[in-house]
Scaffold this active site. Sequence first.
Site, PDB file in Angstrom:
ATOM      1  N   GLY A  31       0.462  50.173 126.403  1.00  0.00           N
ATOM      2  CA  GLY A  31       1.703  50.495 127.082  1.00  0.00           C
ATOM      3  C   GLY A  31       2.107  49.427 128.071  1.00  0.00           C
ATOM      4  O   GLY A  31       1.404  48.441 128.282  1.00  0.00           O
ATOM      5  N   ASP A  80     -14.344  49.316 127.594  1.00  0.00           N
ATOM      6  CA  ASP A  80     -13.518  48.110 127.679  1.00  0.00           C
ATOM      7  C   ASP A  80     -13.609  47.481 129.064  1.00  0.00           C
ATOM      8  O   ASP A  80     -12.605  47.144 129.677  1.00  0.00           O
ATOM      9  CB  ASP A  80     -12.068  48.464 127.321  1.00  0.00           C
ATOM     10  CG  ASP A  80     -11.295  47.249 126.810  1.00  0.00           C
ATOM     11  OD1 ASP A  80     -11.946  46.225 126.498  1.00  0.00           O
ATOM     12  OD2 ASP A  80     -10.059  47.309 126.743  1.00  0.00           O
ATOM     13  N   LYS A 131       2.804  53.772 134.111  1.00  0.00           N
ATOM     14  CA  LYS A 131       2.451  53.222 132.807  1.00  0.00           C
ATOM     15  C   LYS A 131       3.139  54.018 131.717  1.00  0.00           C
ATOM     16  O   LYS A 131       3.021  55.241 131.653  1.00  0.00           O
ATOM     17  CB  LYS A 131       0.935  53.291 132.627  1.00  0.00           C
ATOM     18  CG  LYS A 131       0.450  52.652 131.349  1.00  0.00           C
ATOM     19  CD  LYS A 131      -1.042  52.511 131.405  1.00  0.00           C
ATOM     20  CE  LYS A 131      -1.588  51.770 130.213  1.00  0.00           C
ATOM     21  NZ  LYS A 131      -3.020  51.550 130.352  1.00  0.00           N
ATOM     22  N   GLY A 154       3.197  44.519 133.911  1.00  0.00           N
ATOM     23  CA  GLY A 154       2.300  43.992 132.888  1.00  0.00           C
ATOM     24  C   GLY A 154       2.377  44.847 131.652  1.00  0.00           C
ATOM     25  O   GLY A 154       3.101  45.842 131.586  1.00  0.00           O
TER      26      GLY A 154
END
Length: 794
Positions: free
Chosen positions: A514, A607, A530, A509
Amino acid sequence: MLLLINSFIIHALFLDYPSANVTSSWLNSPSTVEGNWRFSDNTSVRTILAIGRNGFPDFCFGFFNNGTADTFFLVIMKVPDKVDSTFSVYDYPPVVLWSANGDSPVGENAILALTDAELALKDVDGTVVWSRSTPGSVGMELAFNGNLRLMSEQNGTIWESFQEPTNIWLPGQSLLPSQNLYSSMSTYNLAKGLFYLGMNNDFIGCYVDSRPAQQYCSLLNVRHHTSFDFGVGSLNRSGNSVTYIARSQDFQYLRLQPNGSLIVFLFLDNYKEMFYYDVLNDQLRDACSYPTVCGRYGVCNNTKCSCPDEASGSTGFFRQSNALQSDFGCEAINTISCGDNIDNHDFLELLNVNYFSFRSRISSIDAPQCKDICLRDCSCRAVVFRYRDYDTSKGECSFPTDLFSLMVTKKDNMLPYKANTCVKIQIPRAKNKKSSSTSLVVLLVSLFSSGIFLLLLGACYFYVLRRKKRSIVNEREGETSIIHVPPVVIKFSYNDLRAIAEDFRVQLGKGGYGEVFEGTLKDGTKVAVKQLFDKGKTEFLPEVETIGSNRLLVYEYLHKGSLDKWIFDRNGEQNLTWKIKWQIILGIAKGLEYLHEHCNPKIIHFDIKPQNILLDEEFNVKIADFGLAKWIERDQSKISTMIKGTRGYMAPELIAGRNVSVKVDVYSFGIVILEIVCGRKNSDMYENEVYLIDEVKRKAEEGRLEDVIDECDEELRGDKGLAVKAVEIAIRCLQPRNIRPFMPVVVKLLEGTIEMEPIFDYGFLSMFYDPNSSEAVKKNDSERLMDSVLSGPR
Ligand SMILES: *[C@@H]1O[C@H](CO)[C@@H](O)[C@H](O)[C@H]1NC(C)=O
Ligand SMILES: *[C@@H]1O[C@H](CO)[C@@H](O)[C@H](O)[C@H]1NC(C)=O
Ligand SMILES: *[C@@H]1O[C@H](CO)[C@@H](O)[C@H](O)[C@H]1NC(C)=O
Ligand SMILES: *[C@@H]1O[C@H](CO)[C@@H](O)[C@H](O)[C@H]1NC(C)=O
Ligand SMILES: *[C@@H]1O[C@H](CO)[C@@H](O)[C@H](O)[C@H]1NC(C)=O
Ligand SMILES: *[C@@H]1O[C@H](CO)[C@@H](O)[C@H](O)[C@H]1NC(C)=O
C-alpha cells in the site's frame, strides 16, 4: 617477370626479429621502430618484434593504430600474408590477437621497457599504463603460435600472453578457471566490452558482464563431454583446463565478438577463403536469444525489436534510446526511483516473453508472489516467471537486476516450460490517483506515549480483535458502526480519514502492500495513513484479514523515518553515533523478543529489515509493517508457510520452505545488525561485488572482524571492541536453525549477561547456504533449469 622480381625483393626485405634481450626499450615513434606497416583499412602497426615464414611476416608485436584515433594499443597481431607491390601496404586487414592496454591507449612517444624486473608500458607523460612484474627474465620472444613469452635463463616461462587472453583464443592456448575471454567494444576499439567467457568446474559459460553476471550460453558440460568439436578444431578438457586444438595447418582462431557471439575463423589457402563457424548457433538458434540483439529493455520478436510498451499493449512507459535504431534498446520514460521505500512501482506484463538468463532460487511459487518479492527489492528490475503449462501456481521465478533484451517465444519452440515477464516500471505521480475504496474501517494504532512496543502492542491487540469480533459488518461510507475494540485501536470513518490525510495529498512512501500518506489529527498529532492495495488477498495484513475488506490503517507518524535512510546514507549527512546504533540494535532485539515471547500467541514478523524499523524523535525503535506477520498457535512451534520476506534477509530454511519458526526473524535480525555496523546493504550488488555476509565470512575466518566495520564511522572505530561484539552476535543469529539462538538469548548476549559459544566453522555464512546439505550450494550451480534446457536436443 616483374611480379617475380617484386616477390624476390620482398623475400629479401623481410628478416624477422622475434626476440629481444633485457635491458631494451622501444619508443613509439615512426623513426625509431623496426617496421612501420600500413593495411588496406587504414590501420597500421609499428613493430617491436616480428616473426615470419618463407620471407613473409606472420605475427608481430607492436604499437597498433586503428586508423580513426591518434592513439595506440600495444598488441600482438596476425599479419595478412599478401603484400602489394609498394611493399608496405597490405591488402587484407590484420587480426589483433591480444592487447595489453585496450582500456587505455597511449600516445606518440610512449615507451615499452623490458628489464630483468618487469615489462612496462609508459605513456609520454611517464604514467605506467600497463606492466607485468617479471623478475629474473632474460628476454622476450614471439612464437609462431602468436604467444609472447618472457623467459628465464633456463628457458622457463616467467610470463606469457597466452595466460592473459583478451578476446581471442588461439590453437595451443589453454584456459584455466581464473582466465576469462573478454569481448572488445568493437573490432578496433579494444576497450573491454560487455561479454565474457569463463569456465567453472562444470562448463564453459558465456556471460553478460553485469552485476551479478548473467549467463547466456554453456559449452562443454563435463558431465556429458570432455571435448567440444567444431570440425576444424576442438576444445578439449583435461583436468581443470581446456585447450584449443586445431585440426588444420591453416591459421584459425576463436573470437568472442562484440555482440556476444562466439565465432571460429579459419583462413584457407593464404586468405583466399575464410571459414566461419558460429559456435553458439546450435544453442541460440533464435537470434533473439542474444542478450543485446535489441539493446537494453528491447523486446525481440522474430528479429524485430520493439519496446515493452508495445508488447504489453500500453503506452507512455518506454521510448527507444535512439529514435532511428530500434535495436539500440529502450529506456524508461520515468526511471525507477529507489529514493524512499518503493515509490510508485508497478509492472508491465509481457505474456509469452522470456529472458535469456534465469537464476531461480525460488520454486513452487505463483506470479503474484514473485511480483511482491520484486516490489520489495528495489534493485529488482523484472520478474521472469517460468511454469509448466498445466500449473501456474507452481512456477519458478528469477529477478534480474539489470535487464537486457527480452524475447517473444516462438510458437514452435521446444521449451519444456512457458514464460512471462513482468517489467518493473515507475508510475508517474499524476497517474497514481487511485480511486478510493468504498468500504472502510480504520484503525488508529499507538497514540500512546512513545515507547518501543507501541506498534507491537497494536499487533497483539489485532489478534485479540480477530478472536473476539468475527462478526464485524463492513461499513459503508458515512455510516458508523460501533465495534468494541481494545483502547489502542480507534475507528475512523472514511470521511474523517480523508480530512485527516488532507485528501491523501502528501505521500510518505509506498510498499508492496500500500501507499502511506501524511495526516494530522484534530489534536495536532501527526499520523501516517496507510492505504492498502486491493490485491494479493491471502497476503494481506493480518490486521485487515480480521475485519474484512478494509483498506486504510493509521499509524503514529515517526519523525525520523525508517532505519535504512540512516544507515545506508553514503553522503554521511545522517551519520548515527555508535551509541545510537547500539541503542537501535538493542531496541530491535527487545521488540523482537516481545513479539516472540510476550505476545500470545507468538508473532513471527517475517520481514525484519531496515525499511521496516521506524525511529521516533529519540531514536526509539518501532517495528512496523506486519504485512507478512503470522500468528502461531500456542502449541505450534513450527509452521508451514509460503515463501515470504525479502531477499537478502530470508533465513535459509525459509527459502527452503521447511522448519519455519520464530528463528527466521532472528536470522533477519542478524543481517540487520551487520548492515547497521558495516553501513552497507547485504545484497547491494550494484556497489559491492560481494554479499556483505560473504565478506564477513572471509574476515571471520581470517580472524579480522574489525576490518568490516564502517570505515566512515570514526567514532565507531574508536569503539571497535563493542562493534566487533555486535558482529559476533550477528554471526550467532545467522547460524543454522538448530543452533541459532532464540531472541531472549540474543538480548542477553547483547546485554552481556551471558557468554558466546566459540564458532569453528563459518560455512553457514553464505547467501546460498543450503540447510539440507552440510555444504553450501555453489553460486555457479544456479542455472539448473537453463542448463538442462541448453543441453537439450541438438
Ligand atoms: C582511409 O583514409 C582515407 C583518407 O583519410 C579515406 O579516404 C578512406 O576512406 C579510408 N579508408 C577506409 C577503409 O577507412
Ligand atoms: C624454449 O621453450 C619453448 C617453449 O617452452 C620451446 O618452444 C623452445 O624450443 C625452447 N627453446 C630452447 C632453445 O630450448
Ligand atoms: C579507435 O580507438 C579509439 C580509442 O580507443 C576509439 O575511441 C575508436 O572508437 C576506435 N576506432 C574504431 C574504428 O574502433
Ligand atoms: C580432442 O578432442 C577431439 C574430439 O573429441 C579428439 O578427436 C582429439 O583426439 C582430442 N585431442 C586431444 C589432444 O586430446
Ligand atoms: C554478431 O556479429 C556477427 C559479426 O561479427 C554477425 O555475423 C552476427 O549475426 C551478429 N549476431 C547477432 C545476434 O547480432
Ligand atoms: C510478434 O510478432 C507477431 C507478428 O510477426 C505478432 O503477431 C505478435 O503479436 C508479436 N508478439 C508480441 C508479444 O509482440
